[in-house]
Design a protein around this motif. Structure first.
Motif, PDB file in Angstrom:
ATOM      1  N   GLU A 198       0.824  -1.208   0.000  1.00  0.00           N
ATOM      2  CA  GLU A 198       0.000   0.000   0.000  1.00  0.00           C
ATOM      3  C   GLU A 198       0.862   1.263   0.000  1.00  0.00           C
ATOM      4  OE1 GLU A 198      -3.663   2.024   2.572  1.00  0.00           O
ATOM      5  OE2 GLU A 198      -2.752   0.145   3.213  1.00  0.00           O
ATOM      6  N   GLY A 199       0.408   2.267  -0.750  1.00  0.00           N
ATOM      7  CA  GLY A 199       1.030   3.585  -0.704  1.00  0.00           C
ATOM      8  C   GLY A 199       2.368   3.701  -1.387  1.00  0.00           C
ATOM      9  N   CYS A 200       2.730   2.736  -2.235  1.00  0.00           N
ATOM     10  CA  CYS A 200       4.037   2.787  -2.907  1.00  0.00           C
ATOM     11  C   CYS A 200       4.022   3.731  -4.110  1.00  0.00           C
ATOM     12  CB  CYS A 200       4.450   1.398  -3.365  1.00  0.00           C
ATOM     13  SG  CYS A 200       5.014   0.327  -2.036  1.00  0.00           S
ATOM     14  N   VAL A 201       5.207   4.263  -4.419  1.00  0.00           N
ATOM     15  CA  VAL A 201       5.426   5.056  -5.625  1.00  0.00           C
ATOM     16  C   VAL A 201       6.506   4.350  -6.441  1.00  0.00           C
ATOM     17  CG1 VAL A 201       6.192   7.266  -6.571  1.00  0.00           C
ATOM     18  CG2 VAL A 201       4.782   7.216  -4.493  1.00  0.00           C
ATOM     19  N   PRO A 214       5.148  -1.759   1.910  1.00  0.00           N
ATOM     20  CA  PRO A 214       4.267  -0.585   1.832  1.00  0.00           C
ATOM     21  C   PRO A 214       5.016   0.730   1.996  1.00  0.00           C
ATOM     22  CG  PRO A 214       3.273  -2.292   3.202  1.00  0.00           C
ATOM     23  CD  PRO A 214       4.667  -2.747   2.906  1.00  0.00           C
ATOM     24  N   TYR A 215       4.522   1.760   1.331  1.00  0.00           N
ATOM     25  CA  TYR A 215       4.995   3.144   1.436  1.00  0.00           C
ATOM     26  C   TYR A 215       6.456   3.297   1.016  1.00  0.00           C
ATOM     27  CZ  TYR A 215       0.613   3.498   3.906  1.00  0.00           C
ATOM     28  OH  TYR A 215      -0.726   3.420   4.217  1.00  0.00           O
ATOM     29  N   SER A 216       6.867   2.461   0.060  1.00  0.00           N
ATOM     30  CA  SER A 216       8.225   2.568  -0.483  1.00  0.00           C
ATOM     31  C   SER A 216       8.218   3.377  -1.772  1.00  0.00           C
ATOM     32  CB  SER A 216       8.792   1.177  -0.775  1.00  0.00           C
ATOM     33  OG  SER A 216       8.888   0.406   0.406  1.00  0.00           O
ATOM     34  N   VAL A 217       9.344   4.040  -2.039  1.00  0.00           N
ATOM     35  CA  VAL A 217       9.581   4.692  -3.325  1.00  0.00           C
ATOM     36  C   VAL A 217      10.638   3.862  -4.052  1.00  0.00           C
ATOM     37  CG1 VAL A 217      10.325   6.784  -4.513  1.00  0.00           C
ATOM     38  CG2 VAL A 217       9.027   6.958  -2.377  1.00  0.00           C
ATOM     39  N   LYS A 227      13.780   5.081  -0.968  1.00  0.00           N
ATOM     40  CA  LYS A 227      13.404   5.720   0.291  1.00  0.00           C
ATOM     41  C   LYS A 227      12.021   5.247   0.711  1.00  0.00           C
ATOM     42  CE  LYS A 227      11.398  10.053  -1.454  1.00  0.00           C
ATOM     43  NZ  LYS A 227      11.462  11.536  -1.365  1.00  0.00           N
ATOM     44  N   SER A 228      11.666   5.587   1.947  1.00  0.00           N
ATOM     45  CA  SER A 228      10.336   5.281   2.466  1.00  0.00           C
ATOM     46  C   SER A 228       9.533   6.566   2.589  1.00  0.00           C
ATOM     47  CB  SER A 228      10.430   4.596   3.831  1.00  0.00           C
ATOM     48  OG  SER A 228       9.136   4.440   4.405  1.00  0.00           O
ATOM     49  N   ARG A 229       8.229   6.470   2.372  1.00  0.00           N
ATOM     50  CA  ARG A 229       7.342   7.614   2.543  1.00  0.00           C
ATOM     51  C   ARG A 229       6.900   7.774   3.988  1.00  0.00           C
ATOM     52  NH1 ARG A 229       2.306   6.979  -0.265  1.00  0.00           N
ATOM     53  NH2 ARG A 229       2.052   9.198   0.113  1.00  0.00           N
ATOM     54  N   MET A 230       7.198   6.801   4.828  1.00  0.00           N
ATOM     55  CA  MET A 230       6.733   6.840   6.215  1.00  0.00           C
ATOM     56  C   MET A 230       7.610   7.749   7.065  1.00  0.00           C
ATOM     57  SD  MET A 230       5.841   2.832   6.879  1.00  0.00           S
ATOM     58  CE  MET A 230       5.309   3.162   8.546  1.00  0.00           C
ATOM     59  N   PRO A 231       7.013   8.531   7.975  1.00  0.00           N
ATOM     60  CA  PRO A 231       7.801   9.304   8.942  1.00  0.00           C
ATOM     61  C   PRO A 231       8.651   8.371   9.785  1.00  0.00           C
ATOM     62  CG  PRO A 231       5.494   9.990   8.958  1.00  0.00           C
ATOM     63  CD  PRO A 231       5.566   8.748   8.120  1.00  0.00           C
ATOM     64  N   GLU A 232       9.781   8.876  10.291  1.00  0.00           N
ATOM     65  CA  GLU A 232      10.707   8.057  11.058  1.00  0.00           C
ATOM     66  C   GLU A 232      10.041   7.400  12.262  1.00  0.00           C
ATOM     67  OE1 GLU A 232      13.813   7.152  10.403  1.00  0.00           O
ATOM     68  OE2 GLU A 232      13.582   8.138   8.461  1.00  0.00           O
ATOM     69  N   ASP A 233       9.172   8.126  12.976  1.00  0.00           N
ATOM     70  CA  ASP A 233       8.508   7.564  14.151  1.00  0.00           C
ATOM     71  C   ASP A 233       7.670   6.344  13.785  1.00  0.00           C
ATOM     72  OD1 ASP A 233       9.640   9.521  15.677  1.00  0.00           O
ATOM     73  OD2 ASP A 233       7.836  10.759  15.820  1.00  0.00           O
ATOM     74  N   ASP A 234       6.975   6.437  12.640  1.00  0.00           N
ATOM     75  CA  ASP A 234       6.141   5.323  12.215  1.00  0.00           C
ATOM     76  C   ASP A 234       6.990   4.114  11.851  1.00  0.00           C
ATOM     77  OD1 ASP A 234       3.913   6.822  12.601  1.00  0.00           O
ATOM     78  OD2 ASP A 234       3.638   7.369  10.499  1.00  0.00           O
ATOM     79  N   LYS A 235       8.163   4.356  11.234  1.00  0.00           N
ATOM     80  CA  LYS A 235       9.033   3.243  10.863  1.00  0.00           C
ATOM     81  C   LYS A 235       9.547   2.524  12.100  1.00  0.00           C
ATOM     82  CE  LYS A 235      11.631   5.692   7.963  1.00  0.00           C
ATOM     83  NZ  LYS A 235      12.708   5.994   6.997  1.00  0.00           N
TER      84      LYS A 235
END
Length: 246
Positions: A198-201, A214-217, A227-235
């Motif tokens: 989910e949320g990948c580019v 998920p949430y990868s570029v 890179k990841s689209r996720m904020p550091e705290d979420d990772k």
């Protein structure tokens, strides 16, 4: 504007709005085109297995085995779209799905090996010239953007036996899954067995050969996570959850 109100109701999106730069003439021409697409849709939709709303069909659209197609509300098939739905599961299209000019959806290649099918979720748009091969199964989620000339494959030819022509050997199949809220850039190639989270580019021209978190570029040939689209705290939280689940 009346046109905006109609489209908001059809799409179920109260925030839908036209760009102010459009002239009345431009909007009129677009509406006339949609009108003729709707007329064609009224005729061809009767051959579908199921439709839940309006169907808009452009010029020179080819649909084979339409009785294997289920469509939600407001399906748009632009000019020269080619669909062959012959398969076990058929083609299932959600609400507000658009297939732009020249898209190809093919579920069975070699007739000796019946394909599995293709599923496309709500509010997903597939741009011009895309090729989706559903022999091994392709599942695309909701709110996905797929750029022009994207190619998705779910079947490969076997070639292990050098004494037998490749075309006479069997095939291997592996489902492709693209989760919701992804952006697949123009010219991307996605190979059999790939799962895109989910949320990948996926950057333009990329060749995706393996599963993407998920949430990868992703960019490059072969595709690599840059890179990841996720904020550091979420990772950090997700990493803790992953460790706790071991």
């Amino acid at each position: 504007m009346l046109t905006e109100k109609i489209i908001r109701k059809l799409k179920g999106d109260p925030s839908y709005k036209f760009n102010d730069d459009y002239s009345d003439k431009e909007i009129f021409i677009v509406l006339i085109g949609r009108f003729w697409q709707l007329i064609r849709g009224f005729y061809k939709r009767v051959f579908f297995k199921q439709t839940n709303g309006l169907v808009f069909i452009g010029r020179s659209v080819s649909i084979k085995h339409a009785y294997r197609i289920k469509a939600g509300k407001n399906l748009i098939l632009e000019d020269y779209v080619n669909i062959n739905a012959l398969s076990s599961d058929g083609i299932n299209l959600g609400d507000n799905v658009t297939l732009a000019r020249g898209c190809n959806l093919i579920c069975t290649g070699v007739i000796a090996h019946k394909g599995i099918g293709i599923s496309i979720g709500n509010n997903t748009g597939i741009n011009a010239g895309a090729y989706i091969a559903g022999q091994g199964g392709v599942e695309i989620g909701n709110n996905v953007i797929i750029g022009p000339r994207v190619k998705i494959f779910s079947e490969n030819h076997l070639f292990n036996d050098i004494d037998v022509n490749i075309k006479d050997q069997s095939v291997c199949r592996s489902k492709v899954t693209i989760a919701s809220n992804c952006w697949i850039g123009g010219g991307v190639t996605i190979l059999a067995g790939v799962n895109i989270g989910e949320g990948c580019v996926i950057a333009a021209g990329c060749v995706v050969t393996k599963t993407i978190e998920p949430y990868s570029v992703v960019a490059g040939i072969p595709g690599k996570v840059i890179k990841s689209r996720m904020p550091e705290d979420d990772k950090v939280i997700n990493l803790k959850h992953a460790i706790a689940g071991l």
